[in-house]
Scaffold this motif. Structure first.
Motif, PDB file in Angstrom:
ATOM      1  N   ALA A 270       0.838  -1.205   0.000  1.00 39.90           N
ATOM      2  CA  ALA A 270       0.000   0.000   0.000  1.00 39.90           C
ATOM      3  C   ALA A 270       0.872   1.255   0.000  1.00 39.90           C
ATOM      4  O   ALA A 270       0.586   2.222  -0.715  1.00 39.90           O
ATOM      5  N   TYR A 271       1.941   1.245   0.790  1.00 32.54           N
ATOM      6  CA  TYR A 271       2.843   2.399   0.840  1.00 32.54           C
ATOM      7  C   TYR A 271       3.466   2.643  -0.538  1.00 32.54           C
ATOM      8  O   TYR A 271       3.567   3.779  -0.979  1.00 32.54           O
ATOM      9  N   ARG A 272       3.866   1.572  -1.194  1.00 33.11           N
ATOM     10  CA  ARG A 272       4.465   1.707  -2.533  1.00 33.11           C
ATOM     11  C   ARG A 272       3.459   2.285  -3.521  1.00 33.11           C
ATOM     12  O   ARG A 272       3.812   3.105  -4.371  1.00 33.11           O
ATOM     13  N   GLU A 273       2.204   1.874  -3.439  1.00 28.95           N
ATOM     14  CA  GLU A 273       1.174   2.398  -4.337  1.00 28.95           C
ATOM     15  C   GLU A 273       0.925   3.881  -4.079  1.00 28.95           C
ATOM     16  O   GLU A 273       0.731   4.655  -5.012  1.00 28.95           O
ATOM     17  N   ILE A 274       0.942   4.273  -2.808  1.00 29.76           N
ATOM     18  CA  ILE A 274       0.667   5.657  -2.439  1.00 29.76           C
ATOM     19  C   ILE A 274       1.811   6.581  -2.857  1.00 29.76           C
ATOM     20  O   ILE A 274       1.580   7.664  -3.393  1.00 29.76           O
ATOM     21  N   THR A 275       3.042   6.142  -2.593  1.00 29.64           N
ATOM     22  CA  THR A 275       4.186   7.023  -2.759  1.00 29.64           C
ATOM     23  C   THR A 275       5.005   6.774  -4.016  1.00 29.64           C
ATOM     24  O   THR A 275       5.785   7.639  -4.421  1.00 29.64           O
ATOM     25  N   GLY A 276       4.897   5.594  -4.595  1.00 26.67           N
ATOM     26  CA  GLY A 276       5.737   5.255  -5.739  1.00 26.67           C
ATOM     27  C   GLY A 276       7.149   4.867  -5.325  1.00 26.67           C
ATOM     28  O   GLY A 276       8.057   4.804  -6.153  1.00 26.67           O
ATOM     29  N   ALA A 277       7.344   4.592  -4.048  1.00 23.19           N
ATOM     30  CA  ALA A 277       8.670   4.245  -3.532  1.00 23.19           C
ATOM     31  C   ALA A 277       9.072   2.840  -3.969  1.00 23.19           C
ATOM     32  O   ALA A 277       8.223   2.006  -4.299  1.00 23.19           O
ATOM     33  N   GLY A 278      10.360   2.592  -3.945  1.00 26.39           N
ATOM     34  CA  GLY A 278      10.882   1.259  -4.227  1.00 26.39           C
ATOM     35  C   GLY A 278      10.647   0.337  -3.045  1.00 26.39           C
ATOM     36  O   GLY A 278      10.243   0.775  -1.954  1.00 26.39           O
ATOM     37  N   LEU A 279      10.928  -0.936  -3.238  1.00 27.01           N
ATOM     38  CA  LEU A 279      10.644  -1.924  -2.205  1.00 27.01           C
ATOM     39  C   LEU A 279      11.442  -1.667  -0.930  1.00 27.01           C
ATOM     40  O   LEU A 279      10.882  -1.652   0.173  1.00 27.01           O
ATOM     41  N   ALA A 280      12.742  -1.461  -1.051  1.00 24.10           N
ATOM     42  CA  ALA A 280      13.578  -1.257   0.137  1.00 24.10           C
ATOM     43  C   ALA A 280      13.185   0.027   0.876  1.00 24.10           C
ATOM     44  O   ALA A 280      13.079   0.039   2.108  1.00 24.10           O
ATOM     45  N   GLU A 281      12.941   1.083   0.125  1.00 19.36           N
ATOM     46  CA  GLU A 281      12.546   2.358   0.733  1.00 19.36           C
ATOM     47  C   GLU A 281      11.203   2.223   1.442  1.00 19.36           C
ATOM     48  O   GLU A 281      11.014   2.724   2.554  1.00 19.36           O
ATOM     49  N   ALA A 282      10.251   1.525   0.808  1.00 19.82           N
ATOM     50  CA  ALA A 282       8.926   1.348   1.398  1.00 19.82           C
ATOM     51  C   ALA A 282       9.002   0.507   2.664  1.00 19.82           C
ATOM     52  O   ALA A 282       8.365   0.831   3.671  1.00 19.82           O
ATOM     53  N   LYS A 283       9.800  -0.550   2.634  1.00 22.99           N
ATOM     54  CA  LYS A 283       9.949  -1.411   3.815  1.00 22.99           C
ATOM     55  C   LYS A 283      10.513  -0.616   4.980  1.00 22.99           C
ATOM     56  O   LYS A 283      10.006  -0.687   6.104  1.00 22.99           O
ATOM     57  N   LYS A 284      11.539   0.163   4.713  1.00 26.42           N
ATOM     58  CA  LYS A 284      12.159   0.974   5.766  1.00 26.42           C
ATOM     59  C   LYS A 284      11.166   2.004   6.318  1.00 26.42           C
ATOM     60  O   LYS A 284      11.058   2.190   7.532  1.00 26.42           O
ATOM     61  N   ALA A 285      10.426   2.658   5.427  1.00 29.57           N
ATOM     62  CA  ALA A 285       9.467   3.674   5.840  1.00 29.57           C
ATOM     63  C   ALA A 285       8.322   3.081   6.650  1.00 29.57           C
ATOM     64  O   ALA A 285       7.922   3.635   7.676  1.00 29.57           O
ATOM     65  N   VAL A 286       7.808   1.949   6.218  1.00 34.45           N
ATOM     66  CA  VAL A 286       6.681   1.313   6.917  1.00 34.45           C
ATOM     67  C   VAL A 286       7.115   0.838   8.288  1.00 34.45           C
ATOM     68  O   VAL A 286       6.387   0.995   9.267  1.00 34.45           O
ATOM     69  N   GLU A 287       8.310   0.281   8.388  1.00 38.85           N
ATOM     70  CA  GLU A 287       8.797  -0.193   9.677  1.00 38.85           C
ATOM     71  C   GLU A 287       9.053   0.946  10.652  1.00 38.85           C
ATOM     72  O   GLU A 287       9.030   0.753  11.853  1.00 38.85           O
ATOM     73  N   SER A 288       9.276   2.158  10.127  1.00 34.50           N
ATOM     74  CA  SER A 288       9.551   3.283  11.004  1.00 34.50           C
ATOM     75  C   SER A 288       8.319   4.147  11.288  1.00 34.50           C
ATOM     76  O   SER A 288       8.419   5.151  11.970  1.00 34.50           O
ATOM     77  N   LEU A 289       7.158   3.754  10.768  1.00 38.92           N
ATOM     78  CA  LEU A 289       5.932   4.530  10.996  1.00 38.92           C
ATOM     79  C   LEU A 289       5.549   4.534  12.464  1.00 38.92           C
ATOM     80  O   LEU A 289       5.670   3.533  13.158  1.00 38.92           O
ATOM     81  N   ASP A 290       5.049   5.683  12.902  1.00 38.28           N
ATOM     82  CA  ASP A 290       4.512   5.806  14.250  1.00 38.28           C
ATOM     83  C   ASP A 290       3.071   5.313  14.204  1.00 38.28           C
ATOM     84  O   ASP A 290       2.216   5.948  13.580  1.00 38.28           O
ATOM     85  N   LEU A 291       2.794   4.201  14.842  1.00 39.30           N
ATOM     86  CA  LEU A 291       1.463   3.595  14.753  1.00 39.30           C
ATOM     87  C   LEU A 291       0.443   4.248  15.678  1.00 39.30           C
ATOM     88  O   LEU A 291      -0.729   3.938  15.615  1.00 39.30           O
ATOM     89  N   LYS A 292       0.862   5.165  16.526  1.00 35.78           N
ATOM     90  CA  LYS A 292      -0.059   5.800  17.481  1.00 35.78           C
ATOM     91  C   LYS A 292      -0.893   6.899  16.835  1.00 35.78           C
ATOM     92  O   LYS A 292      -1.911   7.282  17.341  1.00 35.78           O
TER      93      LYS A 292
END
Length: 97
Positions: A74-96
């Motif tokens: 979903a992050y890749r679809e929203i932002t157009g980011a590559g796989l590694a960039e999206a994985k890093k960004a999603v793992e660092s999201l603040d879930l609160k």
């Protein structure tokens, strides 16, 4: 025999063109990386934060459900980011949020 020489010459030309294009692309990527780093420094200096892309609430919801792979997609679809960039960004999201 002449056909063989022509084919060899064409293969050599194709190899040369490919290597030239590859080197040029690498140089352009290095330049883009340097410019992006500099832009980041300017934005930090000015205290400007990059706005969060719209739609990250859905990505956070997927992460809360434990659906990491779907969240990355979903992050890749929203932002157009590559796989590694999206994985890093999603793992660092603040879930609160």
């Amino acid at each position: 025999m002449n056909t063989l020489y022509v084919l060899l010459a064409l293969l050599a030309a194709a190899g040369w063109i490919t290597s030239t294009v590859t080197l040029r692309m690498r140089a352009l990527q290095d330049r883009a990386d340097r410019l992006e780093r500099r832009l980041g420094l300017v934005l930090d200096h000015l205290g400007i934060e990059e706005p969060e892309p719209a739609g990250l609430d859905a990505v956070r919801a997927l992460m809360r459900e434990g659906r990491t792979v779907s969240a990355i997609k979903a992050y890749r679809e929203i932002t157009g980011a590559g796989l590694a960039e999206a994985k890093k960004a999603v793992e660092s999201l603040d879930l609160k949020v």
